[in-house]
Motif scaffolding. Structure first.
Motif, PDB file in Angstrom:
ATOM      1  N   LEU A   1      12.408   1.182  -6.081  1.00 19.43           N
ATOM      2  CA  LEU A   1      13.493   0.558  -5.844  1.00 19.43           C
ATOM      3  C   LEU A   1      13.967   0.352  -4.330  1.00 19.43           C
ATOM      4  N   ASN A   2      13.697   1.453  -3.353  1.00 20.73           N
ATOM      5  CA  ASN A   2      13.880   1.415  -1.933  1.00 20.73           C
ATOM      6  C   ASN A   2      12.702   2.132  -1.450  1.00 20.73           C
ATOM      7  N   GLY A   3      11.567   1.680  -1.679  1.00 22.68           N
ATOM      8  CA  GLY A   3      10.584   2.263  -1.170  1.00 22.68           C
ATOM      9  C   GLY A   3      10.116   3.528  -2.176  1.00 22.68           C
ATOM     10  N   ILE A   4       8.956   3.883  -2.050  1.00 22.31           N
ATOM     11  CA  ILE A   4       8.238   4.778  -3.436  1.00 22.31           C
ATOM     12  C   ILE A   4       9.173   6.059  -3.425  1.00 22.31           C
ATOM     13  N   ASP A   5       9.458   6.318  -4.903  1.00 22.91           N
ATOM     14  CA  ASP A   5      10.012   7.512  -5.289  1.00 22.91           C
ATOM     15  C   ASP A   5       9.199   8.452  -5.710  1.00 22.91           C
ATOM     16  N   CYS A   6       9.061   9.751  -5.115  1.00 21.14           N
ATOM     17  CA  CYS A   6       8.024  10.795  -5.325  1.00 21.14           C
ATOM     18  C   CYS A   6       8.049  11.323  -6.618  1.00 21.14           C
TER      19      CYS A   6
ATOM     20  N   SER B   1       0.924  -1.230   0.096  1.00 17.36           N
ATOM     21  CA  SER B   1      -0.011   0.005  -0.134  1.00 17.36           C
ATOM     22  C   SER B   1       0.926   1.248   0.056  1.00 17.36           C
ATOM     23  N   PHE B   2       0.533   2.326  -0.579  1.00 15.83           N
ATOM     24  CA  PHE B   2       1.107   3.564  -0.714  1.00 15.83           C
ATOM     25  C   PHE B   2       0.188   4.661  -1.092  1.00 15.83           C
ATOM     26  N   ARG B   3       0.782   5.946  -1.077  1.00 16.76           N
ATOM     27  CA  ARG B   3      -0.039   7.018  -1.480  1.00 16.76           C
ATOM     28  C   ARG B   3       0.593   7.742  -2.738  1.00 16.76           C
ATOM     29  N   MET B   4       0.053   8.322  -3.542  1.00 12.74           N
ATOM     30  CA  MET B   4       0.705   9.056  -4.798  1.00 12.74           C
ATOM     31  C   MET B   4      -0.404  10.307  -5.040  1.00 12.74           C
ATOM     32  N   GLU B   5       0.440  11.487  -5.557  1.00 12.02           N
ATOM     33  CA  GLU B   5      -0.345  12.610  -6.043  1.00 12.02           C
ATOM     34  C   GLU B   5      -1.467  12.223  -6.842  1.00 12.02           C
ATOM     35  N   ASP B   6      -2.507  13.104  -6.839  1.00 12.18           N
ATOM     36  CA  ASP B   6      -4.019  12.959  -7.675  1.00 12.18           C
ATOM     37  C   ASP B   6      -3.567  13.912  -8.785  1.00 12.18           C
TER      38      ASP B   6
ATOM     39  N   ILE C   1      -6.559   5.747 -15.559  1.00 18.26           N
ATOM     40  CA  ILE C   1      -7.205   4.698 -16.321  1.00 18.26           C
ATOM     41  C   ILE C   1      -6.779   3.381 -16.404  1.00 18.26           C
ATOM     42  N   SER C   2      -5.362   3.149 -15.989  1.00 18.89           N
ATOM     43  CA  SER C   2      -4.860   1.881 -15.920  1.00 18.89           C
ATOM     44  C   SER C   2      -3.710   1.986 -14.979  1.00 18.89           C
ATOM     45  N   ILE C   3      -3.306   0.871 -14.164  1.00 17.03           N
ATOM     46  CA  ILE C   3      -2.083   0.990 -13.116  1.00 17.03           C
ATOM     47  C   ILE C   3      -1.497  -0.306 -13.132  1.00 17.03           C
ATOM     48  N   LYS C   4      -0.492  -0.864 -13.368  1.00 18.32           N
ATOM     49  CA  LYS C   4       0.219  -1.903 -13.118  1.00 18.32           C
ATOM     50  C   LYS C   4       1.741  -1.795 -12.740  1.00 18.32           C
ATOM     51  N   PHE C   5       2.337  -2.795 -11.835  1.00 18.60           N
ATOM     52  CA  PHE C   5       3.703  -3.051 -11.668  1.00 18.60           C
ATOM     53  C   PHE C   5       4.146  -3.947 -12.725  1.00 18.60           C
ATOM     54  N   SER C   6       5.694  -3.599 -12.581  1.00 17.65           N
ATOM     55  CA  SER C   6       6.484  -4.382 -13.555  1.00 17.65           C
ATOM     56  C   SER C   6       6.397  -5.655 -12.666  1.00 17.65           C
ATOM     57  N   GLN C   7       6.903  -6.604 -13.528  1.00 20.50           N
ATOM     58  CA  GLN C   7       7.097  -8.060 -13.049  1.00 20.50           C
ATOM     59  C   GLN C   7       7.967  -8.332 -11.928  1.00 20.50           C
ATOM     60  N   ASP C   8       8.992  -7.414 -11.881  1.00 20.65           N
ATOM     61  CA  ASP C   8       9.928  -7.415 -10.562  1.00 20.65           C
ATOM     62  C   ASP C   8       9.471  -6.485  -9.485  1.00 20.65           C
ATOM     63  N   GLN C   9       8.212  -5.834  -9.576  1.00 25.18           N
ATOM     64  CA  GLN C   9       7.809  -4.985  -8.495  1.00 25.18           C
ATOM     65  C   GLN C   9       8.452  -3.755  -8.216  1.00 25.18           C
ATOM     66  N   ARG C  10       9.289  -3.416  -9.264  1.00 25.90           N
ATOM     67  CA  ARG C  10      10.144  -2.231  -8.880  1.00 25.90           C
ATOM     68  C   ARG C  10       9.935  -0.817  -9.548  1.00 25.90           C
ATOM     69  N   VAL C  11       8.937  -0.990 -10.645  1.00 26.24           N
ATOM     70  CA  VAL C  11       8.495   0.234 -11.305  1.00 26.24           C
ATOM     71  C   VAL C  11       6.940  -0.029 -11.306  1.00 26.24           C
ATOM     72  N   LEU C  12       6.197   1.230 -11.099  1.00 29.60           N
ATOM     73  CA  LEU C  12       4.655   1.419 -11.307  1.00 29.60           C
ATOM     74  C   LEU C  12       4.756   2.145 -12.284  1.00 29.60           C
ATOM     75  N   ALA C  13       3.737   1.782 -13.248  1.00 30.34           N
ATOM     76  CA  ALA C  13       3.192   2.221 -14.581  1.00 30.34           C
ATOM     77  C   ALA C  13       1.877   2.790 -14.389  1.00 30.34           C
ATOM     78  N   ILE C  14       1.425   4.162 -14.525  1.00 29.55           N
ATOM     79  CA  ILE C  14      -0.160   4.566 -14.108  1.00 29.55           C
ATOM     80  C   ILE C  14      -0.161   5.381 -15.562  1.00 29.55           C
ATOM     81  N   GLN C  15      -1.488   5.063 -16.156  1.00 31.09           N
ATOM     82  CA  GLN C  15      -1.880   5.850 -17.457  1.00 31.09           C
ATOM     83  C   GLN C  15      -3.268   6.703 -16.787  1.00 31.09           C
ATOM     84  N   ARG C  16      -2.856   7.868 -17.094  1.00 23.85           N
ATOM     85  CA  ARG C  16      -3.960   9.067 -16.797  1.00 23.85           C
ATOM     86  C   ARG C  16      -4.497   9.638 -18.125  1.00 23.85           C
ATOM     87  N   SER C  17      -3.996   9.458 -19.056  1.00 18.18           N
ATOM     88  CA  SER C  17      -4.338  10.452 -20.204  1.00 18.18           C
ATOM     89  C   SER C  17      -4.111   9.106 -21.303  1.00 18.18           C
TER      90      SER C  17
END
Length: 676
Positions: A93-98, A57-62, A67-83
């Motif tokens: 990599l070491n916790g969430i990078d803002c 669980s985590f927080r991120m800016e609104d 539209i879609s949100i997925k982690f990479s297979q190694d859980q190191r990168v989060l991809a978010i589609q908003r447009s």
């Protein structure tokens, strides 16, 4: 009743926050993760996966609706589609990078339909005008273009297990371009068209929709599963069917199977343990299809009916906090086949409004109860991962002497089991010897067209049959039941022989012991005389042990040992133990093993008979052997015969070394002369 279903939902569903005005829910088919995004992520994103490692669980800016949100297979990168034109990335990599970084699609007028992680650091954008493959470099917070393809796209379907992507194009949507993803790129496979049940007249419109196409792995092959709604015709009413295209060697799609549904309405497809499950919402039932089972064919397409009758999924109750008492939990029945259900591959069912994710599971025990055709049941169970125990239970019930199943059915079942067993042995021998399976001693020439069947998940070998089936039923072998057990064992031995599988001696022992218990000595004699039972040393020893209750077993055992040709020592031991000393001498003389024979063993046996005539003959026999071998009748020290020489001298030296008066000259003389 328990047998009123053969499917159930997993007992411990993944629970997540249900869809609401402030919460959106997304599912990633590749990682099997559910994302509950509250208020665009400001008030939290809760990720639930099949394991603790895939839950967070985590927080991120609104920055707008997700539209879609997925982690990479190694859980190191989060991809978010908003447009519709770009995708944002966040490093874990070491916790969430803002600090987010973004990648837009290359075409100015392109619209992103969706995106897919094809490897831990590669992502593909699917747009309405083609696909764009990028390498994600999280350390630099950037993406590197790798490869792209320009093609008009209506929708897409992806299977992470096969790394296969299907792109729909054309006015009707039935022109399919498959792409196979590899590290750093993809292969463009042969394009194909999916048959439409009816082509609309002008103007053309999209007929094949994403919701009607499923891409899944079935028996190790990538299969395109297409749901088709058939319009009513003169010769038949309206209905639906499932058309399956298999990807031959990951190059070409071939229309191979057709599943008859004979229903109309809304359907959904799952694949559970290589079985294709078709859920029907209107009737609230599910149908099971096994494309590995035989069906009618026109030479190109195999037509399949459901494995058994349609049945509903087992009712499921969910424990929720009680409204009346806050500390108590109440059980609430879940609505099955709910309009809120969304099905994902291979076996996922999600109810977003209820906040539950289940896996669809098989109840093989119940399936074995409702499937009447035992041969089809065996063929079905040998392909199921958890089918072994169920199959052994089925066999125990089928072969229960108190039931007395028709032996014709028993023979067919054994043949089906042993065909799988033979194939397993061929593959094992091929892997050990690195030779083609056709050269295996178990293989036999095909009697018809050669077809490739998937390797069975379950193999029932002779040890399984002996321990789990035959021994339990043999314990019931009383009276007429014993006759049935003998017939079953003989039928199994016959089936093994037809499949060129050597029969293990413990099966023969069980067969013989059962026949002896029934006092079926005449039948036993016939089995041995006509070599229905294969010769072996353990079996001969068993026959020898039965001499007290069946005297003829002694000679049958000796004949068996003689046929083996490798049991000369055992034959000699048997003859000596029966005090047939002269027969033992004849035997070693006949097979040319006189030189290797132990004089001490024969002399000891001869002395133990208490017959001076026999001892005299044996002693003279080995003296003449010594004379022939060494030119001297004396025994060597290594033979340890001193005690017998002394015994001979005590008995016969004073008699002038003559044959005992009561020894027939012809009997003693036949041993004096050695034949080389």
């Amino acid at each position: 009743m328990a047998s009123d279903y053969y499917l159930e939902l997993s007992s411990n569903p993944i629970k997540f926050e249900a869809v609401s005005q402030v919460t959106n829910v997304f599912f990633d088919e590749s990682n099997k993760q559910v994302f509950a995004v509250r208020s665009g992520g400001v008030t939290g994103v809760v990720v639930k996966g099949p394991t603790e490692e895939l839950s967070t669980s985590f927080r991120m800016e609104d920055k707008g609706p997700v539209i879609s949100i997925k982690f990479s297979q190694d859980q190191r990168v989060l991809a978010i589609q908003r447009s519709k034109t770009s995708v944002e990335f966040l490093n874990f990599l070491n916790g969430i990078d803002c600090l987010e970084y973004s990648q837009s699609c290359k075409g100015k007028n392109n619209t992103i339909i969706g995106f897919i992680w094809t490897s831990p650091n590669e992502i593909v954008f699917v747009t309405d005008h083609g696909i764009e493959l990028f390498q994600v470099i999280p350390e630099r917070r950037s993406l590197k273009p790798l490869k792209n393809l320009t093609i008009s796209i209506n929708w897409f379907v992806y299977c992470n297990n096969s790394k296969l992507l299907l792109l729909s194009s054309g006015a009707y949507g039935n022109s399919i371009q498959p792409l196979l993803f590899k590290k750093g790129g993809f292969l463009k496979l042969n394009k194909f068209e999916i048959e439409l049940p009816a082509v609309p007249k002008t103007p053309p419109k999209l007929c094949l929709l994403e919701r009607d196409v499923t891409l899944a792995m079935v028996y190790g092959q990538a299969c395109v599963i297409v749901l088709r709604h058939i319009p009513p015709r003169v010769d038949r009413g309206p209905g639906a069917e499932v058309l399956i295209y298999t990807m031959e060697k990951m190059l070409t799609a071939k229309k191979s199977h057709l599943l008859a549904l004979d229903k109309t309405g809304r359907f959904a497809v799952n694949v559970v343990d290589n079985l294709i499950i078709v859920h029907h919402q209107a009737s609230k039932t599910s149908m099971i299809f096994d494309i590995n089972l035989p069906g009618e064919t026109d030479g190109y397409v195999t037509f399949h009916q459901p494995v058994t009758i349609p049945l509903p999924i087992k009712p499921f109750t969910l424990r929720v906090p009680s409204v009346q008492v806050s500390s108590d939990m109440a059980e609430v029945s879940c609505e099955l086949y709910s309009p809120n259900w969304v099905v994902f591959q291979p076996d996922i069912v999600i109810d977003a409004k209820l906040g539950c994710l289940w896996r669809v599971e098989l109840c093989l025990g119940n399936l074995a109860t409702v499937l009447v055709d035992k041969c089809r049941l065996v063929d079905c169970l040998v392909q199921r991962v958890a089918g072994k125990l169920v199959l052994l239970n089925v066999l125990r019930r089928l072969l229960d002497p108190l039931i007395g199943t028709n032996l014709g059915i028993v023979a067919e079942v054994f043949d089906h089991l042993n065909e799988v067993y033979r194939t397993f042995l061929e593959i094992e021998m091929q892997s050990q010897m690195a030779t083609p399976a056709s050269t295996s001693p178990f293989s036999r020439p095909p009697s018809g067209p050669v077809t490739t069947s998937p390797r069975a998940a379950v193999v029932i070998d002779q040890s399984d049959m002996y321990t789990s089936v035959f021994v339990p039923i043999a314990e019931k072998a009383e009276g007429a039941a014993g006759k049935f057990v003998v017939a079953v064992l003989i039928e199994y031995v016959r089936s093994l022989g037809d499949n060129r599988i050597p029969v293990q001696h413990y099966l023969y022992e069980l067969l013989i012991n059962t026949m002896v218990h029934r006092k079926a000595f005449f039948q036993l004699h016939q089995l041995l005389q006509y070599h229905v039972v294969s010769d072996s040393k353990p079996l001969a020893c068993l026959l020898l042990s039965l001499e007290n209750i069946y005297p003829a077993a002694h000679q049958l055992a000796l004949d068996m040992l003689k046929r083996l040709g490798t049991a000369n020592e055992e034959i000699v031991e048997v003859l000596l133990s029966k005090k047939q000393i002269l027969d033992a001498l004849r035997f070693i003389r006949g097979n040319g093993t006189v030189e290797q024979a132990s004089a001490r063993k024969f002399l000891e046996a001869a002395r133990n008979t208490g017959d001076d005539n026999i001892f005299y003959s044996v002693f003279k026999f080995f003296e003449q052997r010594n004379e022939q071998l060494r030119g001297n009748p004396n025994f060597t020290k290594g033979e340890h015969c001193d005690v017998y020489v002394k015994y001979y001298e005590e008995k016969f030296t004073n008699a002038g070394d003559k044959t005992p008066t009561d020894m027939p000259p012809t009997e003693s003389g036949c041993f004096y002369q050695l034949v080389k």
